[in-house]
Write a protein that holds these residues in place. Sequence first.
Motif, PDB file in Angstrom:
ATOM      1  N   ALA A 323      -7.901 -28.036  40.052  1.00  0.00           N
ATOM      2  CA  ALA A 323      -8.564 -28.143  38.751  1.00  0.00           C
ATOM      3  C   ALA A 323      -8.166 -27.002  37.834  1.00  0.00           C
ATOM      4  O   ALA A 323      -8.042 -27.169  36.618  1.00  0.00           O
ATOM      5  N   ARG A 324      -7.941 -25.832  38.402  1.00  0.00           N
ATOM      6  CA  ARG A 324      -7.552 -24.681  37.578  1.00  0.00           C
ATOM      7  C   ARG A 324      -6.152 -24.841  37.013  1.00  0.00           C
ATOM      8  O   ARG A 324      -5.878 -24.444  35.873  1.00  0.00           O
ATOM      9  N   LEU A 325      -5.242 -25.450  37.783  1.00  0.00           N
ATOM     10  CA  LEU A 325      -3.855 -25.563  37.343  1.00  0.00           C
ATOM     11  C   LEU A 325      -3.635 -26.678  36.335  1.00  0.00           C
ATOM     12  O   LEU A 325      -2.575 -26.731  35.701  1.00  0.00           O
ATOM     13  N   HIS A 326      -4.597 -27.592  36.199  1.00  0.00           N
ATOM     14  CA  HIS A 326      -4.440 -28.708  35.270  1.00  0.00           C
ATOM     15  C   HIS A 326      -5.273 -28.467  34.020  1.00  0.00           C
ATOM     16  O   HIS A 326      -6.127 -27.572  33.976  1.00  0.00           O
ATOM     17  N   ASN A 327      -5.015 -29.273  33.020  1.00  0.00           N
ATOM     18  CA  ASN A 327      -5.815 -29.186  31.803  1.00  0.00           C
ATOM     19  C   ASN A 327      -7.200 -29.772  32.031  1.00  0.00           C
ATOM     20  O   ASN A 327      -7.506 -30.286  33.123  1.00  0.00           O
ATOM     21  N   LYS A 332     -11.091 -32.837  35.249  1.00  0.00           N
ATOM     22  CA  LYS A 332     -12.274 -33.676  35.465  1.00  0.00           C
ATOM     23  C   LYS A 332     -11.984 -34.780  36.468  1.00  0.00           C
ATOM     24  O   LYS A 332     -12.788 -35.068  37.363  1.00  0.00           O
ATOM     25  N   VAL A 333     -10.813 -35.423  36.339  1.00  0.00           N
ATOM     26  CA  VAL A 333     -10.430 -36.484  37.281  1.00  0.00           C
ATOM     27  C   VAL A 333     -10.276 -35.919  38.687  1.00  0.00           C
ATOM     28  O   VAL A 333     -10.720 -36.534  39.680  1.00  0.00           O
ATOM     29  N   ILE A 334      -9.665 -34.756  38.776  1.00  0.00           N
ATOM     30  CA  ILE A 334      -9.456 -34.136  40.091  1.00  0.00           C
ATOM     31  C   ILE A 334     -10.789 -33.810  40.751  1.00  0.00           C
ATOM     32  O   ILE A 334     -11.007 -34.075  41.951  1.00  0.00           O
ATOM     33  N   LEU A 335     -11.716 -33.214  39.993  1.00  0.00           N
ATOM     34  CA  LEU A 335     -13.022 -32.872  40.578  1.00  0.00           C
ATOM     35  C   LEU A 335     -13.836 -34.121  40.893  1.00  0.00           C
ATOM     36  O   LEU A 335     -14.654 -34.114  41.830  1.00  0.00           O
ATOM     37  N   ALA A 336     -13.637 -35.199  40.114  1.00  0.00           N
ATOM     38  CA  ALA A 336     -14.310 -36.460  40.462  1.00  0.00           C
ATOM     39  C   ALA A 336     -13.819 -36.975  41.806  1.00  0.00           C
ATOM     40  O   ALA A 336     -14.615 -37.473  42.635  1.00  0.00           O
ATOM     41  N   ASN A 337     -12.504 -36.865  42.052  1.00  0.00           N
ATOM     42  CA  ASN A 337     -11.981 -37.236  43.368  1.00  0.00           C
ATOM     43  C   ASN A 337     -12.483 -36.284  44.445  1.00  0.00           C
ATOM     44  O   ASN A 337     -12.729 -36.702  45.584  1.00  0.00           O
TER      45      ASN A 337
END
Length: 924
Positions: A323-327, A332-337
């Motif tokens: 999540a830190r490396l992405h915008n 948000k999508v990564i943390l939802a997964n």
Amino acid sequence: MSKRPNKLAFLTQVAPSGYVPGLGRGASGFTTRSDIGPAREGPSAEVIAEAQARRGEEVEVDPEQFQDPDNETGLFAGMAYDDADEEADRIYEAVDAKMDERRKARREAREAEILATTRAERPKIQAQFADLKRGLSAVSDAEWENLPEVGNLTGKRRKLNPREGRAYVVPDSVVLGDRSKAGYENALDPMQQATGGFETPANAGGMVDIVGISQARDKVLSLKLDQASRSSVSNGTSTSIDPKGYLTSLDSVVHKTDAEIGDIKQARALLDSLVKNNRKHAPGWIAAACVEEHAGRMVAARKLIRQGCEECPKSEDVWLEAARLHNTEDAKVILANAVQHLDQSVKIWLAAAELEGDPKAKRKVLRTAVEHIPKSVRLWKEVVNMENSPEEARIILARAVEVIPQSVELWLALARLETPEKAQKVLNSARKAIPTSHEIWIAAARLMEQEAARPEKDEAARQKDYKTVDNIIASSVSNLRRNHVLLTRDQWMKEAEQCERDGSPRTCEAIIKATISMEIEEEDRYDVWKADAESALARNQVGTARAILAYALKVFPDRRALWREAADLEKEHGTRQALEELLSQAVQHCPQAETLWLMLAKEKWMGGDVPGARVVLHQAFDANLESEQIWLAAVKLEVENNELQAAKEILNRATSVAGTERIWMKAAVFERQQGNLEAALDTVNTALAKYPKFAKFYMIKGQILQSQKDIPAARATYATGVKECPKDVRLWILSSRLEEADDKRIMARALLNKARLANPNNDLLWAESVHLEERAGQPNQAKSNLARALQECPTSGLLWSMAVMAEPRPSRRNKSMDALRKLGDDPLILCTIARMFWSERSIEKARSWFARAAKADRDIGDIWAWWLKFELEHGTQEHQQQVIDQCVAAEPRHGTVWPSIAKDVANARKTTRDILFLVAKQLH
């Protein structure tokens, strides 16, 4: 006719012994065998060999005795060299090689040691600069280009470069002649007219404008570039570049050195091997992504971290790093997964909530998190903090304490949001749910203290609530002990200090009452409690210190030191009413403590209650019949209030009842201040008959006689005084000043010399000697006396101060530094340094040094006077008032000029403020 002498007769005479011909002209004599006779031959070789054989010594053989003089290789050089000789040589060589191999290790070690020692003593130049040569690998190209050219540092005249030649001033004729070379002719010569203006081999000698061609080429190139730029803008293919910020943006570009690139490659290879061998190792994926991020390859970093999420879906650190490396949107999508795999991770839910910019969305995420993790106190606190309405927060906290009844923080937060009545019920429920929490008990006590402080309650109800606070804290200690929770005495003390900082002094006092006696032996209570009070006061915990002293005074009501310490605390941090109440209790428990009686009377007097002060002193008389201090305090009270007759009566009674030296002195001073000099002399004479060894009686009598112009009688009085009291320095000084006033400086010097013999190593006498010579106009003698004084009294701040100010202005600073090193923070030295900065116009430095000097010793009045004089010249009204207030609070009594002004008869009724201004006016 006489015979002429023969001048050559010496040639036939015998030469004297030792005569050397021509010795006077530089010839040297020599000796031959004929002069000394034949020499004696030494022993032969056979005799020497026989003697060596008898002594058992080996006969030395000359290695060259068998050498063939015609053949340098030896006697056997002409013999045939067969196979046996070759085999023998081979055997000998093998033996030599074997022996050399056996000694090789030791020889190489010895040679290496010798070489290392030699290199350590005389290292090579390349070894000296090896570290610098290694550091050259980190030098960038830009730094190489910025290195300056090596100049000629030899100081010799450089040789001219033959290619460059010498530079000369070009004459104007050459310039004018070459001016037309850059131009061209518009007219055609006859040959060009014949060929049509074009150059042909036949006319190949015409002028060609090279400069014009170059300028035209640059012009065409510029036009083409501008046209290309306009076309790219119109087609939308150009990038937006800020010309002004372009170079600035280049500074932010990180350039990797070769060493860093090598480290990145090595780290990438190691981490690639790690994640391939153990694909379920989450820290390896995170480290690999961080390496790529550091290298500036964000795409590769995101790809690696996505692979890490796929391989380690149960690691919350991998998801958070992704999540830190992405915008924001991708995070948000990564943390939802991530929530699908780790729905119990508080960190992931909080990170998801932080990504939401809308408060409603953030509140929604947090509430969803609470539904998944209802036992997380941190999530409940975040949900409560997001609520703007106290009612909503109260509802959420009520639900939270139902879900997590063991959380002290949630119970206390709910109690703070409830009304006082409901808060008490909440705390009662919390005590039942968590019987081991002392925070809940303290919160209940603070709640009751707040209820007691409500303005509508009367004093009786307030005292009842305060008693309830004490009962709550006492119950908490017993209940916690029953539940096997044993807080130490220091922990309770910290809780009390925290309650004081939070604005609950009554709860602080209740904690001190309930726990101050814990873990202390009975015989150590007094010392421990006194030390606790001092340490609390040092930490600026006034309420805690007051509570400790109050409890200690209940246990030890007869300790004067405790009452005095409590009174000082109230005087500095409390009110006058509280101080008077405390002192009233103190004199009841310690009626023989004169200081407490005087403090109480002074507070009554300063408060404007003069009759009350008289009553206090009257009670003090009853408790201390022969107390000198109380008698003098009563006299001072009446004098300050213009009750002179009452003061005289008190003095008469005091001289008959107590009759101490100070009381008699005060009686004489009182008569002198009233102008009754004869009565003052009678009083002094009576006192001298009783106390002939009291030096101040001689001073008073001598000063009275001197004021009456009776110099002989004053001289006799001082003479008797120094005889009876030879150790009193002030008597000697007054006697010397009397002689100086009578214009007998020789006698004054003699008296001071005699005084120094009777009182060696006394800086006051030496200072008076220096001042005497200065007043007499003898600066050299004054300087000599000051030098002798410093030798005899090397640690005197007074003498060092005089020495600093006696120096010329440029050398004062060095002298002051010597004084500081010698004496440290001596107040007189600090004041002198402040005066030095004052003379140098360093206003702020002078002010700070004056403050430092006054803090070092508040009883020296001269320091306050110097400071006030400085502020009157350079300070504001606020600065001046600050100095005056501090001086009045300090009530100084000593100094060089202050006592003479304060004890002057004309200044008898003046206040400390008035004396301060008078002393400041007299200083110069």
